[in-house]
Motif scaffolding. Sequence first.
Motif, PDB file in Angstrom:
ATOM      1  N   ARG A  84      57.329  32.006  36.430  1.00  0.00           N
ATOM      2  CA  ARG A  84      57.539  32.771  37.648  1.00  0.00           C
ATOM      3  C   ARG A  84      56.516  33.908  37.698  1.00  0.00           C
ATOM      4  O   ARG A  84      55.979  34.313  36.674  1.00  0.00           O
ATOM      5  CB  ARG A  84      58.968  33.348  37.635  1.00  0.00           C
ATOM      6  N   PHE A  85      56.296  34.408  38.900  1.00  0.00           N
ATOM      7  CA  PHE A  85      55.358  35.479  39.158  1.00  0.00           C
ATOM      8  C   PHE A  85      56.148  36.731  39.541  1.00  0.00           C
ATOM      9  O   PHE A  85      57.153  36.629  40.237  1.00  0.00           O
ATOM     10  CB  PHE A  85      54.444  35.034  40.314  1.00  0.00           C
ATOM     11  N   GLY A  86      55.711  37.885  39.054  1.00  0.00           N
ATOM     12  CA  GLY A  86      56.313  39.138  39.518  1.00  0.00           C
ATOM     13  C   GLY A  86      57.611  39.516  38.835  1.00  0.00           C
ATOM     14  O   GLY A  86      58.404  40.281  39.384  1.00  0.00           O
ATOM     15  N   MET A  87      57.851  38.995  37.648  1.00  0.00           N
ATOM     16  CA  MET A  87      59.073  39.371  36.930  1.00  0.00           C
ATOM     17  C   MET A  87      58.958  40.798  36.399  1.00  0.00           C
ATOM     18  O   MET A  87      57.875  41.266  36.086  1.00  0.00           O
ATOM     19  CB  MET A  87      59.296  38.412  35.747  1.00  0.00           C
ATOM     20  N   ILE A  88      60.109  41.454  36.252  1.00  0.00           N
ATOM     21  CA  ILE A  88      60.109  42.825  35.731  1.00  0.00           C
ATOM     22  C   ILE A  88      59.575  42.847  34.298  1.00  0.00           C
ATOM     23  O   ILE A  88      58.782  43.710  33.922  1.00  0.00           O
ATOM     24  CB  ILE A  88      61.545  43.409  35.777  1.00  0.00           C
ATOM     25  N   THR A  89      59.974  41.872  33.487  1.00  0.00           N
ATOM     26  CA  THR A  89      59.566  41.902  32.073  1.00  0.00           C
ATOM     27  C   THR A  89      58.219  41.231  31.825  1.00  0.00           C
ATOM     28  O   THR A  89      57.642  41.381  30.746  1.00  0.00           O
ATOM     29  CB  THR A  89      60.605  41.188  31.190  1.00  0.00           C
ATOM     30  N   ARG A  90      57.740  40.426  32.793  1.00  0.00           N
ATOM     31  CA  ARG A  90      56.461  39.737  32.592  1.00  0.00           C
ATOM     32  C   ARG A  90      55.877  39.407  33.962  1.00  0.00           C
ATOM     33  O   ARG A  90      56.149  38.347  34.529  1.00  0.00           O
ATOM     34  CB  ARG A  90      56.687  38.450  31.785  1.00  0.00           C
ATOM     35  N   PRO A  91      55.056  40.321  34.492  1.00  0.00           N
ATOM     36  CA  PRO A  91      54.623  40.186  35.891  1.00  0.00           C
ATOM     37  C   PRO A  91      53.783  38.937  36.182  1.00  0.00           C
ATOM     38  O   PRO A  91      53.850  38.415  37.288  1.00  0.00           O
ATOM     39  CB  PRO A  91      53.792  41.444  36.137  1.00  0.00           C
ATOM     40  N   LEU A  92      53.015  38.461  35.220  1.00  0.00           N
ATOM     41  CA  LEU A  92      52.118  37.335  35.488  1.00  0.00           C
ATOM     42  C   LEU A  92      52.722  36.036  34.960  1.00  0.00           C
ATOM     43  O   LEU A  92      53.433  36.047  33.961  1.00  0.00           O
ATOM     44  CB  LEU A  92      50.755  37.580  34.825  1.00  0.00           C
ATOM     45  N   PRO A  93      52.436  34.918  35.612  1.00  0.00           N
ATOM     46  CA  PRO A  93      53.026  33.661  35.140  1.00  0.00           C
ATOM     47  C   PRO A  93      52.500  33.259  33.760  1.00  0.00           C
ATOM     48  O   PRO A  93      51.388  33.594  33.382  1.00  0.00           O
ATOM     49  CB  PRO A  93      52.618  32.645  36.199  1.00  0.00           C
ATOM     50  N   ALA A  94      53.312  32.509  33.021  1.00  0.00           N
ATOM     51  CA  ALA A  94      52.921  32.026  31.686  1.00  0.00           C
ATOM     52  C   ALA A  94      52.706  30.526  31.690  1.00  0.00           C
ATOM     53  O   ALA A  94      52.365  29.933  30.670  1.00  0.00           O
ATOM     54  CB  ALA A  94      53.991  32.397  30.667  1.00  0.00           C
ATOM     55  N   GLY A  95      52.911  29.900  32.835  1.00  0.00           N
ATOM     56  CA  GLY A  95      52.737  28.460  32.975  1.00  0.00           C
ATOM     57  C   GLY A  95      52.829  28.157  34.461  1.00  0.00           C
ATOM     58  O   GLY A  95      52.917  29.082  35.276  1.00  0.00           O
ATOM     59  N   PRO A  96      52.820  26.879  34.812  1.00  0.00           N
ATOM     60  CA  PRO A  96      52.905  26.531  36.237  1.00  0.00           C
ATOM     61  C   PRO A  96      54.207  27.052  36.861  1.00  0.00           C
ATOM     62  O   PRO A  96      55.254  27.045  36.217  1.00  0.00           O
ATOM     63  CB  PRO A  96      52.893  25.004  36.236  1.00  0.00           C
ATOM     64  N   MET A  97      54.107  27.488  38.117  1.00  0.00           N
ATOM     65  CA  MET A  97      55.282  28.039  38.796  1.00  0.00           C
ATOM     66  C   MET A  97      56.035  26.903  39.488  1.00  0.00           C
ATOM     67  O   MET A  97      56.050  26.783  40.698  1.00  0.00           O
ATOM     68  CB  MET A  97      54.858  29.139  39.748  1.00  0.00           C
ATOM     69  N   THR A  98      56.627  26.065  38.663  1.00  0.00           N
ATOM     70  CA  THR A  98      57.294  24.855  39.139  1.00  0.00           C
ATOM     71  C   THR A  98      58.808  25.079  39.138  1.00  0.00           C
ATOM     72  O   THR A  98      59.376  25.424  38.101  1.00  0.00           O
ATOM     73  CB  THR A  98      56.973  23.691  38.169  1.00  0.00           C
TER      74      THR A  98
END
Length: 904
Positions: free
Chosen positions: A769-783
């Motif tokens: 996911r994109f824009g998370m509070i704990t990790r703003p940038l995605p770590a894999g495909p946003m599927t």
Amino acid sequence: MSSPTSAPAAGGPPSVRRRIAVVPHTHWDREWYDPFQTFRLKLVHLIDGLLDLLERDPSYKTFLLDGQLAVIDDYLEIRPENEGRLRALASAGRLTIGPWYILMDEFLISGETIVRDLQAGIRRGTAFGGVMDVGYLPDMFGHIAQMPQILSQAGLRHAVVWRGVPSAVDTSAFVWEAPDDSRVRAEYLVAGYGNGAALPDDAKALIRRLRSHLDEIGSFLAPDSPLLFMNGTDHQRPQPWLGRVVAEANDMQTEFELGISSLPEYLSGLTTEGLPEWKGELRSGYRSNLLMGVGSNRVDVKQAAARSERSLERLAEPLSALYLDGDAWPAPFLDLAWKLMIRNAAHDSICACSVDEVVDAVLHRYAEARQIGEGLTNEAMTALGVSLSHPGTTVINPSAHDRSGMVELMVPALGEPGPDIQVVSQRAGLPGTITLNGTTVVNMLGLIQGSRIDEDTYVTEVGLTEDDTGLDITLSIGSHPPEGVPIEEIKRELFTKLTAYPDTEVRVTIHQPAMRRILGRQEDVPGFGWAKFEPARLSHPVFVDGDTGPGVTLSNGLVTVAVDPVDGTFSLNGVAGYGRLVDGGDHGDTYNYSPPAHDTIVDAPDSVVVTIGDRGPVRGTVVVRSTYTWPERVDSDHGTRIGSRPTEITTTVELRADETVTQVHTTFDNPSKDHRLRVHFPLPEPAATSQAECAFTVVERGLTAEGREEEIGTPTFPSRRFVSAGGLTVIHEGLLEYELVDVVDADGTGPRATGLALTLLRSTGMLSRFGMITRPLPAGPMTPIEGPQMIGPVEARYALSVDPTDPYRLADDVLLPLLPVGSFGGGGRPASGSPLTLRGAEVSSVRREAGALEIRVFNPRPVPTVVEVDNRSGWMVDLRGKPLQPFDGRFELRAQGIATLRLD
Ligand SMILES: [Zn+2]
């Protein structure tokens, strides 16, 4: 940050020409955002092209095949004709392979699986001229404390790591030390394993890229140290212009000296001299994503892993090794089961940060491995049963230490049960003769699998006679599987007769005694041994007091468990509040927990119903049914939890006679998305640290975790089978994630936790996911994926102990129950005994290897221990099976050491 290097003056000789080691590679996630077969298709094309390229272009000197042999087997399954080409290139050093079979996750699988992974890679690699002598760990989500020791014991002096390196390390290499002081040189991939990926087909652009990369990471490098430039990334194909563009780049400048290199070639000659040291695990998110929430993503996968590991490591292997003849060692079955386990150990597989089709495959592999383990365990137990001199029930202890404990079994209901026996259920006998027609009989017999009728009853004898009036069949039914009842033979005989004379009358006489399921306590079963079942006098029987109104108390004189009828929690020895269920939102993904912007916490039930289950004296249980109203999901637009879903959670709290652990079993049907459910326990004493089981050791962790803006440190840590803090030990089956919570600084001496939270479920709906509070940038495909929401049945098993017993012992008591086996007698083994007595260390593995009994032990304690292997001598070997030194009966094992023994 500025670069420590500068371009030399035009025309002048360079003072230092920095060596750039370009290592062409690909990082091959076998299954992840696509299923295995989809990625494998691409792998076959990649390796097809790679073989052509290497054979055609000598300037493309070498290629690193990702440190894992699985890619070679996956390729050869489709292109077996190319094995010789692969072997020729590997033997010539043009292809670097291994040492792993798979690039695993290190925290979410057992230490034994890590060792088997490495051994499988080394073994398979011998067909290709051997594996590289580098512990390549490019993408693992952090690294376990004992990895330097595991690598050292396989003869590897180098590690290559990326994720998890803490802020304390600020150089591109460091000395990494295991708890036993084993050391390796660790190359730190400061910018990851793709820092030289996708190089341009343009030498000038390549030089510019190098300069800008050195601007970025130069502060990690000593001025004269070489730069490791990893030319590849996830599923990347080789770049055929590499040899040419590297040569052109060398010709046009004197600042860098580029060379295409293998990883071992780059590392050769690099020493540990002057490097900073780091001891223990690498779990920091300070420099790169550690992905701190994978341990609680898809708890069903982690539970399946725990069951399969136990089935193979703790049951099938030791019991087969100890109770079957050496030549009956079921190597092909175990090899297959381990291949399934090792494939599942891949970081994207066990972490389940993958699409649902991948997770389905992972669960299927775990199920098959467990089925093999269970089948082999049954065969080994039957072999012991047949070999016993006495008839009746015998109890097997699959753990290394001498044990007492509860046994559950079916017995004929003869007479009154004794005072120390608890009857759980009873079924009436079935004497009598019925007359049936032939077809009905054939159908009935067809339902009997072997001799087994159901989980408690077996056909123990079959008789068949024939006269002018018809056929007589006599079936005797008992509680133990018999040896050698020719039921298939009789079925065939009957079938032949009934086909010839379909109207034959068949009289079936059944002798089935009344049966009862009982609980009893068995004392003193030797480690790895057996003892005839003799229910013991209970010193501390369980009493169940009270009724369901004011509350129910379970007590055995050692522990008192009192259930609160209002909030459904329970107290242990007077400390209240165990089992409090806390549900909050989770707007994270498969990699990380992230609370929604505006969270709603539900931590109190709407209603509670308490009922009594078993009433003692061997086992007492209280069943707590709590109803909650949980939000239905997180509304992405507003970051709030919306909707509502009623949920009933059933928690069974169990106490046994003469035991100090309280066992808990929780089930519910998860109706909600985007949330995290944890169970909270108060700590008897405030604690600043936790002690969690990890591969071959116990690691101590504090109250915080290091992170950075791009991944906030969340102190949710993995434990393998147990975690202890503040006088509480929690033993669990696959509930890997815990956190010390309710931190206070009551007396100004520093923060202390007063509670421990164990994650039962984390539900999310996105691979990343994109824009998370704990990790703003995605770590894999946003599927978007449905599986991680875990809608449907959820089950959790854990146990609690507030006594100071060694947690390894408690974990074995809870997770490896004593096993009953039936015997008809007539064999040679006495009423009690053991084929292996081992004291002074924990046992990780007992199996047959190279024709010998092989045992792996470890000492998780900070002081040396003496390991006693009664009356047995042999050799200590390394993880490649190389003899190190002999031992005779006993040997000293250093603090935190691992040792592998081959017995004579
Ligand atoms: Zn990966």
